[in-house]
Design a protein around this motif. Structure first.
Motif, PDB file in Angstrom:
ATOM      1  N   THR A 158       0.963  -1.222  -0.088  1.00 48.62           N
ATOM      2  CA  THR A 158       0.190  -0.010   0.195  1.00 48.62           C
ATOM      3  C   THR A 158       0.694   1.085   0.029  1.00 48.62           C
ATOM      4  O   THR A 158       1.878   1.433   0.926  1.00 48.62           O
ATOM      5  N   ASP A 159       0.593   2.187  -0.967  1.00 49.18           N
ATOM      6  CA  ASP A 159       1.320   3.319  -1.068  1.00 49.18           C
ATOM      7  C   ASP A 159       0.668   4.477   0.093  1.00 49.18           C
ATOM      8  O   ASP A 159      -0.488   4.615  -0.173  1.00 49.18           O
ATOM      9  N   MET A 160       1.456   4.829   0.862  1.00 43.46           N
ATOM     10  CA  MET A 160       0.872   5.496   2.047  1.00 43.46           C
ATOM     11  C   MET A 160       0.400   7.028   1.372  1.00 43.46           C
ATOM     12  O   MET A 160      -0.461   7.549   1.714  1.00 43.46           O
ATOM     13  N   ASN A 161       0.943   7.423   0.463  1.00 42.07           N
ATOM     14  CA  ASN A 161       0.724   8.885   0.168  1.00 42.07           C
ATOM     15  C   ASN A 161      -0.639   8.983  -1.018  1.00 42.07           C
ATOM     16  O   ASN A 161      -1.401   9.681  -0.604  1.00 42.07           O
ATOM     17  N   SER A 162      -0.876   7.849  -1.539  1.00 40.12           N
ATOM     18  CA  SER A 162      -1.940   7.874  -2.646  1.00 40.12           C
ATOM     19  C   SER A 162      -2.854   6.942  -2.127  1.00 40.12           C
ATOM     20  O   SER A 162      -4.309   7.127  -2.753  1.00 40.12           O
ATOM     21  N   GLY A 163      -2.803   6.186  -1.369  1.00 38.76           N
ATOM     22  CA  GLY A 163      -3.654   5.263  -0.732  1.00 38.76           C
ATOM     23  C   GLY A 163      -4.123   4.049  -1.603  1.00 38.76           C
ATOM     24  O   GLY A 163      -5.263   3.378  -1.351  1.00 38.76           O
ATOM     25  N   VAL A 164      -2.918   3.905  -2.755  1.00 37.91           N
ATOM     26  CA  VAL A 164      -3.556   2.950  -3.927  1.00 37.91           C
ATOM     27  C   VAL A 164      -2.781   1.721  -3.153  1.00 37.91           C
ATOM     28  O   VAL A 164      -1.589   1.625  -2.808  1.00 37.91           O
ATOM     29  N   THR A 165      -3.570   0.407  -3.335  1.00 41.28           N
ATOM     30  CA  THR A 165      -3.171  -0.854  -2.844  1.00 41.28           C
ATOM     31  C   THR A 165      -2.817  -1.718  -4.092  1.00 41.28           C
ATOM     32  O   THR A 165      -3.671  -1.871  -4.829  1.00 41.28           O
ATOM     33  N   THR A 166      -1.551  -2.268  -4.290  1.00 40.93           N
ATOM     34  CA  THR A 166      -1.222  -2.855  -5.148  1.00 40.93           C
ATOM     35  C   THR A 166      -1.107  -4.459  -4.754  1.00 40.93           C
ATOM     36  O   THR A 166      -0.315  -4.641  -3.609  1.00 40.93           O
ATOM     37  N   ALA A 167      -1.405  -5.322  -5.646  1.00 38.42           N
ATOM     38  CA  ALA A 167      -0.867  -6.685  -5.259  1.00 38.42           C
ATOM     39  C   ALA A 167      -0.279  -7.419  -6.310  1.00 38.42           C
ATOM     40  O   ALA A 167      -0.620  -7.402  -7.388  1.00 38.42           O
ATOM     41  N   THR A 168       0.883  -8.169  -5.996  1.00 41.45           N
ATOM     42  CA  THR A 168       1.596  -8.927  -6.942  1.00 41.45           C
ATOM     43  C   THR A 168       1.463 -10.266  -6.565  1.00 41.45           C
ATOM     44  O   THR A 168       1.476 -10.812  -5.334  1.00 41.45           O
TER      45      THR A 168
END
Length: 93
Positions: free
Chosen positions: A34-44
């Motif tokens: 999870t990117d704390m600045n933009s709030g985007v969660t990515t899953a690999t």
């Protein structure tokens, strides 16, 4: 006879390779960030096959190569009795 064995080995290895993927489904490993600045969660997602899958694939490749070798190998032609026609044999009789 070598050619028949070669055809059998080649076809059996090809057919086994086509169906070997079904029982050996890859293990799914998910890594979530999870990117704390933009709030985007990515899953690999990483897929890993079991060791037995790779052992089967290597053995099928070896079987396939052996089958092709047997198909392309020349059979030796044996002469029935080549030394019986020589003059030395007829003189000693």
């Amino acid at each position: 006879m070598k050619r028949v064995i070669g055809i059998f080995l080649t076809l059996s290895s090809l057919l086994t390779y086509l169906i070997v993927g079904r029982p050996y489904d890859p293990v799914e490993n998910k890594i979530t960030t999870t990117d704390m600045n933009s709030g985007v969660t990515t899953a690999t997602v990483l897929y890993q096959y079991l060791l037995m899958y790779w052992v089967i694939c290597v053995s099928l490749i070896i079987t396939f190569i052996l089958g092709i070798y047997f198909i392309l190998a020349k059979e030796k032609q044996y002469e029935e009795c080549p030394h019986y026609d020589t003059p030395e044999y007829t003189r000693n009789k």
